[in-house]
Design an enzyme around this catalytic site. Structure first.
Site, mmCIF file in Angstrom:
data_model
loop_
_atom_site.group_PDB
_atom_site.id
_atom_site.type_symbol
_atom_site.label_atom_id
_atom_site.label_comp_id
_atom_site.label_asym_id
_atom_site.label_seq_id
_atom_site.Cartn_x
_atom_site.Cartn_y
_atom_site.Cartn_z
ATOM 1 C CB CYS B 86 -0.535 -6.216 10.110
ATOM 2 S SG CYS B 86 0.661 -6.914 11.258
ATOM 3 C CE LYS B 331 10.883 0.443 2.166
ATOM 4 N NZ LYS B 331 10.566 1.800 2.670
ATOM 5 C CG HIS B 335 2.280 -1.254 7.872
ATOM 6 N ND1 HIS B 335 0.911 -1.465 7.827
ATOM 7 C CD2 HIS B 335 2.802 -2.363 8.458
ATOM 8 C CE1 HIS B 335 0.638 -2.642 8.374
ATOM 9 N NE2 HIS B 335 1.765 -3.214 8.766
#
Ligand SMILES: [Zn+2]
Lengths: 140, 386
Positions: B86, B331, B335
């Site tokens: 990520c 959020k 993402h």
């Protein structure tokens, strides 16, 4: 490539079936899963195979309600980080326990269960899950 | 001689479920926006780096460096792709930073991209779990949300953090995102709705987690001397740091702290001669809202254990002392895994340029981004300044 997961699982059978990890004779630290190099001592480390007793307590947990395909039929299930009595922590499912019964600090012991199937044609993996000791022995 | 590194162009595709576009199209969109924003031409660019986690599994396409060069009509240019789960986008920014600083490249196009909605929700979940220690966590049914739930539950136990705190991060970030035209969710969401949303892995709810998103983000980065040819107001990368930790969460010293983020942010501040109080605006990795809470503690916005409490005080609101995630964060902005780290830098660059419109933090001069790979096995911190 072999059938999905076959070689990957076969290599790990001792660890999956018997909770076999490693113990560093130099710094007296226990590791699970097994390590090839002791992160504390590195090249001075001296690792030997070690068979964990499979007793420990819940360090933290989650109730999984949305799961990947291979786990969908088990939902909801409890997955936890278990702290073994010898020190290391591992990740495993908790069985023989309702979601509302589990709590941090609860004593658990290892049991042998089916872990997952790799899709419809994939192999079936067996290994450790944990269950509350009180359910088995009556002791907390 | 070491060179100072500047950002002279930023761009993004819209973030969301972009069913009508492929990974090529969104990546090109972000690239062209950044190029137009900077005023450079394709011939000025001598290197491309793309951050991406798993295009191979999400779309069946790898080799994104060459693909990006090809799509932009620049196929003779050196192009790489980098992966750090990520934090892949942040890793791309850092690769360009190092390449320019060393003098190997003069002017680079930095991209981050992920196309997640081409597969089913459960396949996306499967793919995301490879960011953890798959053999010893994912294999046993521990999903990425479950692992963040492990952190959340432990944080609650040790520091009294509540489900309401987890939800307040969502409320704040959605509020900010309504002013971000690129965000996936441009609408506020009330606390009660967050707290009633479906459980994914107790105590983590749907609205405590970043959505499945398609998107790409881009930057034009070059040496400070070169930047003068194109702009009077470049944004500088003051420092770039990266640290690692164990892949598996169960091997960590303390699962309520991301040691890699502690180390990377500390060295980043030291290297730039700043303290946390000097930073005016933050983009922190809130893939799950507990992540933002933990990071506010780890980088020193507040002391250990107070990450939940400071939300009650409004410290991290847009008009608070330490504004966190003015863009809406992972959020609410969305993402798209590989794009996120680049998008965070895009937001801070806009903030420092004074181009963030209604979500502008007044007079922001220094900003920090923190990207996290997996459950904290990689942390990458950038400090930007003008
Ligand atoms: Zn040792």
């Amino acid at each position: 490539m072999s059938d999905k997961g076959v070689a990957q699982i076969w290599r790990k059978i001792k660890s999956l079936y018997n909770i076999e990890g490693s113990h560093c004779k130099t710094c007296d630290t226990y590791y699970f899963p097994p390590r090839l190099v002791c992160p504390k001592c590195r090249r001075k480390g001296d690792l030997e195979e070690f068979h964990f007793k499979g007793l420990g307590k819940i360090h933290t947990f989650a109730i999984v309600r949305q799961a990947p395909q291979d786990f969908k039929r088990q939902v909801p299930y409890i997955v936890a980080q278990v702290e073994l009595d010898e020190g290391p922590r591992l990740t495993a499912q908790i069985v023989n326990c309702e979601p509302e019964e589990i709590e941090i600090g609860m004593r658990v012991r290892a049991c042998f269960r089916k872990i997952r199937e790799f899709g419809q044609e994939g192999i079936i993996v067996y290994g450790y899950k944990f269950e509350p000791t009180m359910k088995v022995t009556g002791h907390k | 001689m070491e060179k100072d590194v500047a950002i002279i162009g930023v761009g993004m595709s819209k973030f969301g479920e972009l069913w009508d576009k492929s990974i090529r199209e969104i990546t090109l969109e972000a690239a062209m926006t950044a190029i137009f924003d900077s005023g450079v031409h394709g011939k000025d660019i001598d290197g491309i780096v793309v951050g991406n986690m798993s295009a191979g599994r999400f779309t069946g396409q790898e080799h994104l460096g060459a693909l990006a060069a090809d799509m932009g009509g620049m196929s003779s240019v050196t192009a790489y792709s980098v992966e750090a789960a990520c934090a892949s986008g942040a890793a791309a920014v850092r690769q360009a930073y190092m390449a320019i600083k060393s003098g190997e490249h003069d002017m680079m196009l930095v991209l981050g991209a992920e196309k997640m909605s081409d597969v089913t929700q459960s396949a996306a979940m499967d793919t995301m779990s490879v960011a953890t220690d798959w053999e010893w966590e994912g294999m046993f049914g521990a999903t990425l949300p479950a692992l963040y739930a492990f952190m959340a539950r432990r944080h609650m136990k040790e520091y009294g953090t509540t489900e309401e705190h987890l939800s307040m991060v969502t409320v704040k970030n959605h509020k900010n995102a309504q002013w971000n035209p690129w965000a996936q969710f441009q609408r506020p969401v009330p606390l009660e709705v967050v707290m009633r949303s479906g459980l994914i892995a107790d105590p983590i709810r749907v609205l405590h987690s970043a959505p499945v998103t398609d998107g790409a983000a881009g930057l034009i980065m070059c040496s400070a001397e070169k930047a003068k040819e194109f702009t009077d107001s470049p944004v500088y990368v003051v420092s770039s740091e990266q640290a690692s930790d164990t892949l598996a969460l169960h091997d960590r010293r303390d699962i309520t702290t991301m040691d890699a983020a502690v180390r990377a942010s500390k060295t980043s501040l030291q290297e730039s001669g700043l303290t946390i109080k000097d930073i005016d605006v933050f983009e922190l990795h809130d893939s799950f809202t507990i992540g933002e809470i933990i990071l506010t503690e780890d980088i020193g916005i507040t002391e250990k254990g107070k990450g939940g409490k400071i939300l009650e005080e409004g410290l991290t609101e847009l008009d608070g002392k330490f504004p966190v995630n003015p863009s809406g964060g992972l959020k609410a902005r969305g993402h798209p895994i590989g794009a996120t780290g680049v998008a965070q830098v895009v937001e801070i660059a806009l903030q420092l340029r004074g181009d963030a419109e209604k979500r502008q933090v007044d007079g922001a001069e220094k900003g920090m981004t923190v990207s996290v790979g997996g459950t904290g096995a990689t942390a990458i911190v950038h400090i930007l300044g003008r």
